[in-house]
Design an enzyme around this catalytic site. Structure first.
Site, PDB file in Angstrom:
ATOM      1  N   HIS A  12      27.149 -16.174  35.410  1.00 55.52           N
ATOM      2  CA  HIS A  12      26.024 -17.007  34.967  1.00 55.52           C
ATOM      3  C   HIS A  12      26.464 -18.059  33.951  1.00 55.52           C
ATOM      4  CE1 HIS A  12      23.418 -14.320  37.154  1.00 55.52           C
ATOM      5  NE2 HIS A  12      22.398 -15.110  36.852  1.00 55.52           N
ATOM      6  N   LYS A  68      17.864  -4.276  35.910  1.00 62.50           N
ATOM      7  CA  LYS A  68      17.173  -3.185  35.225  1.00 62.50           C
ATOM      8  C   LYS A  68      17.007  -3.582  33.765  1.00 62.50           C
ATOM      9  CE  LYS A  68      21.241  -0.488  33.980  1.00 62.50           C
ATOM     10  NZ  LYS A  68      21.948   0.772  34.084  1.00 62.50           N
TER      11      LYS A  68
END
Length: 187
Positions: free
Chosen positions: A37, A102
């Site tokens: 990212h 998560k």
């Protein structure tokens, strides 16, 4: 509700999902963790294209283990999503429709999801072998030097997921515990 969806997702797909809905996802999704990212945002800052089409994309925050002989991929359980919080709003603004991971997300990510009609889907942590069974094809498409964290293009079938934050900002990580406390006299 229960939905069977195919990625890439349309805006209509993501906007119809509500917190608590079950999703069985098929189609093409991409993997990336924090190192990837960071590179995505650096590439965008330089005016470069990303190694995958962002519009309608689904990003799975995972660094799978090596595949055993005869297997497509190793265990691929989700990683903690907060590590992508600094980067996710930029991808959401470019049309990313869903993230799979998560754990909680920052207020900035949730606001970007609301602004751009995206959702956050949870995969069960610790169920990496189950999730790996949903992966029918896996190919490294970028940043091979990152090893397990390289960007992969996955073809998945019926990956079981839960909508934990919908495009309206409804957040199961907040409302679920609050409902439990109220029901059990801890409010």
């Amino acid at each position: 509700m229960e939905y069977h969806l195919t990625a890439p997702l349309s805006l209509e797909d993501s906007k119809k999902l509500r917190m608590g809905d079950r999703v069985y996802l098929s189609g093409t999704i991409y993997t990336g963790r924090d190192a990837a990212h960071k590179r995505f945002v650096e590439a965008l800052d330089r005016g470069e294209d990303l190694p995958f089409p962002v519009e309608g994309s689904v990003m799975f925050f995972v660094g799978p283990s090596p595949a055993a002989p005869g297997q497509v991929i190793g265990a691929c359980g989700p990683t903690s999503s907060y590590r992508m919080d600094a980067f996710s709003p930029r991808l959401l603004a470019l049309g990313q429709r869903a993230m799979i991971g998560k754990g909680k997300r920052s207020p900035e990510v949730i606001q970007a999801m609301q602004d751009h009609g995206a959702v956050y889907l949870a995969a069960v942590g610790g169920a990496g072998a189950l999730l790996a069974g949903c992966v029918k094809e896996a190919q490294v498409i970028a940043y091979e030097d990152l090893g397990a964290e390289a960007v992969r293009k996955l073809r998945v079938e019926n990956m079981p997921l839960l909508v934990v934050i919908d495009s309206e900002g409804n957040n199961l990580y907040e409302s679920g515990p609050a409902a439990w406390r109220a029901e059990n006299g801890y409010a």
